[in-house]
Design an enzyme around this catalytic site. Structure first.
Site, short mmCIF file in Angstrom:
data_model
loop_
_atom_site.label_atom_id
_atom_site.label_comp_id
_atom_site.label_asym_id
_atom_site.label_seq_id
_atom_site.Cartn_x
_atom_site.Cartn_y
_atom_site.Cartn_z
N HIS A 1 -81.97 -17.29 70.63
CA HIS A 1 -81.71 -16.30 69.66
C HIS A 1 -80.07 -16.40 69.28
O HIS A 1 -79.85 -15.91 68.07
CB HIS A 1 -81.89 -14.84 70.32
CG HIS A 1 -83.35 -14.75 70.60
ND1 HIS A 1 -83.67 -14.76 71.95
CD2 HIS A 1 -84.24 -14.53 69.89
CE1 HIS A 1 -85.08 -14.35 71.90
NE2 HIS A 1 -85.47 -14.30 70.64
N GLN B 1 -95.18 -20.11 62.75
CA GLN B 1 -94.71 -18.61 62.24
C GLN B 1 -93.65 -18.93 61.10
O GLN B 1 -94.11 -17.85 60.44
CB GLN B 1 -94.06 -18.00 63.66
CG GLN B 1 -93.19 -16.65 63.14
CD GLN B 1 -92.65 -15.99 64.17
OE1 GLN B 1 -93.39 -15.23 65.00
NE2 GLN B 1 -91.52 -16.07 64.70
O1 PAF Z 1 -90.59 -14.55 66.72
C1 PAF Z 1 -90.50 -13.34 67.44
O2 PAF Z 1 -89.84 -12.86 68.03
C2 PAF Z 1 -91.59 -12.47 66.55
O3 PAF Z 1 -92.55 -13.06 66.39
C3 PAF Z 1 -91.06 -11.68 65.09
C4 PAF Z 1 -90.69 -12.61 64.00
C5 PAF Z 1 -89.66 -10.89 65.60
C6 PAF Z 1 -91.92 -10.61 64.83
O4 PAF Z 1 -92.05 -9.81 65.77
#
Ligand code: PAF
Length: 290
Positions: free
Chosen positions: A43, A159
């Site tokens: 992150h 995703q």
């Molecule tokens: O990747 C994540 O942490 C989640 O899938 C997101 C994109 C924040 C959506 O809740």
């Protein structure tokens, strides 16, 4: 802005929207990093990239209930608000948007985005409803945070395809930046779920990265996708991993590998009680050996 005393905390979607729009009106470029918290170095790499490319950075923390199936880990998903604030303290984040569930899904909420295409296979098959929940919450977050760019990790490759297709199909005006996966020294991809791993499972979890290494070497050597998939699966199973999939597919469509187009190796499986996913991009190659 926001570095010395930490980010300004905002709960209300209307308030964060007003702040972002005001910044953009002043000509500032705003970057957005959506997260579910339990922040780790992966992150932080997204935040650092956003800070390098934008004037202001918004990080959201929201554990989204609609992307978890009833039997999944929503209730035990790690929630570490104090550690998250510490993790962001050294980053140039202006706003920390931490909505309540009612702010995102107001009472009486009954709207969901349904997706086919990149949402259909792999995680879509093994986690029915997952990508509908992801697309819905990301769209909702993009309404609250109308940033110039949003930053996602390549670790969740499928995703990223789902989000890119969703914004294209719905005409959401935001740029998507996909950043490299951050790994532990032994190759395990950083994930908030790694904390679930018991010590023995943590050691076995390196098998995902090893399987991707097998894929990369076999791909370079010109092996056909089916043979590479069998090698990956064999390695994972030999380490006691219950494999959901081990696949070599086109990196954009997630369909069959196309001649002279980039591919991606995808793996998912259960290590003890913990489900992990990972992937590796494979460069375009000639298909003459196939
Ligand atoms: O990747 C994540 O942490 C989640 O899938 C997101 C994109 C924040 C959506 O809740």
């Amino acid at each position: 802005m926001g570095a010395a005393c930490g980010p300004e905390m905002i709960v209300d979607p209307d308030a964060v929207r007003a702040a972002v729009l005001a910044a953009r009106d002043q000509g500032r470029r705003v970057g957005f990093v959506p997260t579910m918290g339990a922040l780790h170095a992966g992150h932080v790499s997204l935040v650092d990239r956003a800070a390098a490319e934008c004037d202001d950075v918004v990080v959201s923390i929201f554990v989204n209930p609609t992307q978890f199936a009833p039997q999944e880990d929503f209730t035990r998903y790690p929630r570490t608000p104090d550690a998250d604030r510490t993790a962001l303290a050294g980053c140039r984040v202006r706003w920390l948007f931490a909505p309540r569930a009612d702010d995102i899904y107001p009472p009486g909420w009954c709207t969901r985005i349904s997706m086919d295409g990149p949402a259909s296979r792999f995680e879509g098959e093994h986690r029915p409803g997952h990508f509908s929940g992801v697309a819905t919450v990301v769209c909702r977050l993009f309404m609250a945070v109308p940033a110039d760019r949003a930053y996602f990790g390549a670790k969740d490759w499928q995703q990223t395809l789902v989000v890119r297709r969703m914004i294209r199909d719905l005409g959401v005006p935001i740029g998507i930046v996909v950043c490299p996966t951050v790994r532990e020294p032994d190759g395990l991809a950083m994930s908030s779920r790694n904390v679930y791993l018991a010590p023995a499972d943590r050691r076995r979890a390196t098998a995902l990265w090893e399987a991707l290494g097998i894929a990369a070497r076999s791909w370079d050597a010109g092996h056909v996708p089916g043979a590479i998939e069998r090698s990956m699966r064999g390695h994972l199973e030999s380490r006691g991993i219950a494999v959901d999939y081990a696949a070599i597919v086109d990196a954009e469509s997630l369909g069959p590998v196309e001649p002279a187009a980039p591919a991606v190796a995808l793996v998912a499986g259960r290590v003890g009680g913990t489900r992990l996913i990972d992937n590796l991009q494979l460069p375009a190659r000639s298909m003459r050996n196939e």
